[in-house]
Design a protein around this motif. Structure first.
Motif, PDB file in Angstrom:
ATOM      1  N   ARG A 101      22.494  -1.230  33.182  1.00  0.00           N
ATOM      2  CA  ARG A 101      23.024  -2.421  33.852  1.00  0.00           C
ATOM      3  C   ARG A 101      22.527  -3.679  33.149  1.00  0.00           C
ATOM      4  N   LEU A 102      21.262  -3.679  32.749  1.00  0.00           N
ATOM      5  CA  LEU A 102      20.712  -4.834  32.039  1.00  0.00           C
ATOM      6  C   LEU A 102      21.423  -5.029  30.696  1.00  0.00           C
ATOM      7  N   VAL A 103      21.677  -3.931  29.994  1.00  0.00           N
ATOM      8  CA  VAL A 103      22.394  -4.006  28.716  1.00  0.00           C
ATOM      9  C   VAL A 103      23.818  -4.514  28.954  1.00  0.00           C
ATOM     10  N   GLU A 104      24.460  -3.990  29.994  1.00  0.00           N
ATOM     11  CA  GLU A 104      25.825  -4.412  30.337  1.00  0.00           C
ATOM     12  C   GLU A 104      25.874  -5.922  30.595  1.00  0.00           C
ATOM     13  N   LEU A 105      24.889  -6.442  31.306  1.00  0.00           N
ATOM     14  CA  LEU A 105      24.840  -7.883  31.557  1.00  0.00           C
ATOM     15  C   LEU A 105      24.667  -8.661  30.256  1.00  0.00           C
ATOM     16  N   CYS A 106      23.795  -8.160  29.372  1.00  0.00           N
ATOM     17  CA  CYS A 106      23.575  -8.835  28.085  1.00  0.00           C
ATOM     18  C   CYS A 106      24.840  -8.842  27.234  1.00  0.00           C
ATOM     19  N   VAL A 107      25.559  -7.736  27.236  1.00  0.00           N
ATOM     20  CA  VAL A 107      26.783  -7.644  26.443  1.00  0.00           C
ATOM     21  C   VAL A 107      27.868  -8.562  27.017  1.00  0.00           C
ATOM     22  N   SER A 108      28.023  -8.541  28.334  1.00  0.00           N
ATOM     23  CA  SER A 108      29.106  -9.320  28.944  1.00  0.00           C
ATOM     24  C   SER A 108      28.813 -10.818  28.994  1.00  0.00           C
ATOM     25  N   GLU A 135      22.951 -12.536  25.565  1.00  0.00           N
ATOM     26  CA  GLU A 135      21.553 -12.278  25.905  1.00  0.00           C
ATOM     27  C   GLU A 135      20.880 -13.463  26.607  1.00  0.00           C
ATOM     28  N   THR A 136      21.108 -14.663  26.099  1.00  0.00           N
ATOM     29  CA  THR A 136      20.448 -15.838  26.672  1.00  0.00           C
ATOM     30  C   THR A 136      20.894 -16.089  28.104  1.00  0.00           C
ATOM     31  N   ARG A 137      22.213 -16.054  28.333  1.00  0.00           N
ATOM     32  CA  ARG A 137      22.725 -16.271  29.691  1.00  0.00           C
ATOM     33  C   ARG A 137      22.304 -15.152  30.632  1.00  0.00           C
ATOM     34  N   ALA A 138      22.306 -13.914  30.136  1.00  0.00           N
ATOM     35  CA  ALA A 138      21.898 -12.787  30.975  1.00  0.00           C
ATOM     36  C   ALA A 138      20.430 -12.913  31.367  1.00  0.00           C
ATOM     37  N   GLU A 139      19.582 -13.272  30.420  1.00  0.00           N
ATOM     38  CA  GLU A 139      18.160 -13.441  30.731  1.00  0.00           C
ATOM     39  C   GLU A 139      17.954 -14.531  31.773  1.00  0.00           C
ATOM     40  N   ILE A 167      21.429  -6.671  39.313  1.00  0.00           N
ATOM     41  CA  ILE A 167      20.593  -6.636  38.112  1.00  0.00           C
ATOM     42  C   ILE A 167      19.988  -5.257  37.861  1.00  0.00           C
ATOM     43  N   GLY A 168      20.493  -4.243  38.540  1.00  0.00           N
ATOM     44  CA  GLY A 168      20.101  -2.872  38.232  1.00  0.00           C
ATOM     45  C   GLY A 168      18.817  -2.381  38.879  1.00  0.00           C
TER      46      GLY A 168
END
Length: 126
Positions: free
Chosen positions: A19-26, A29-33, A76-77
């Motif tokens: 789920r964390l990887v999915e958020l980073c991809v979509s 990385e900066t916005r997901a973090e 966020i998983g």
């Protein structure tokens, strides 16, 4: 005289790294973090609000805040946190005092460990 044994209540927490990887991809990385950090802050604040609602015996507020915790944790998983928060909400809706107290104690333990686990995953290089 018998020895007193102190039980250490420690269960593993599950964080869905996919789920964390999915958020980073979509999101990138900066916005997901940034979003994950904001979500973790919301979860920490939500725990305080749930504690306050429990102290005041305000089950409506507890269930409302608990529902938000469940959604945020799932987003966020944080699967274990979400599941246990949902259990707290169920106990609050049923007005089951002893199960609610026990489940809320479990959520406290899980919340600390889950937030640490996600924070540690965010700080991994790469």
């Amino acid at each position: 005289m018998q020895d007193i044994v102190k039980l250490e209540l420690r269960e593993p927490v599950r964080v869905d790294p996919d789920r964390l990887v999915e958020l980073c991809v979509s999101m990138g990385e900066t916005r997901a973090e940034a979003m994950i950090t904001t979500a973790m802050e919301e979860l920490a604040r939500g725990m305080v609000e749930i504690e306050d609602a429990y102290s005041a015996q305000n089950m409506d507020m507890l269930t409302s805040r608990g529902d938000i915790l469940v959604k945020t944790a799932r987003h966020i998983g944080m699967t274990t946190f979400a599941r246990v928060a949902d259990d707290v909400v169920s106990c609050a809706r049923l007005r089951e005092g002893i199960p609610l107290a026990a489940t809320l104690n479990r959520l406290r333990r899980i919340a600390d460990r889950s937030l640490s686990a996600v924070w540690d995953m965010q700080n991994l290089p790469g």
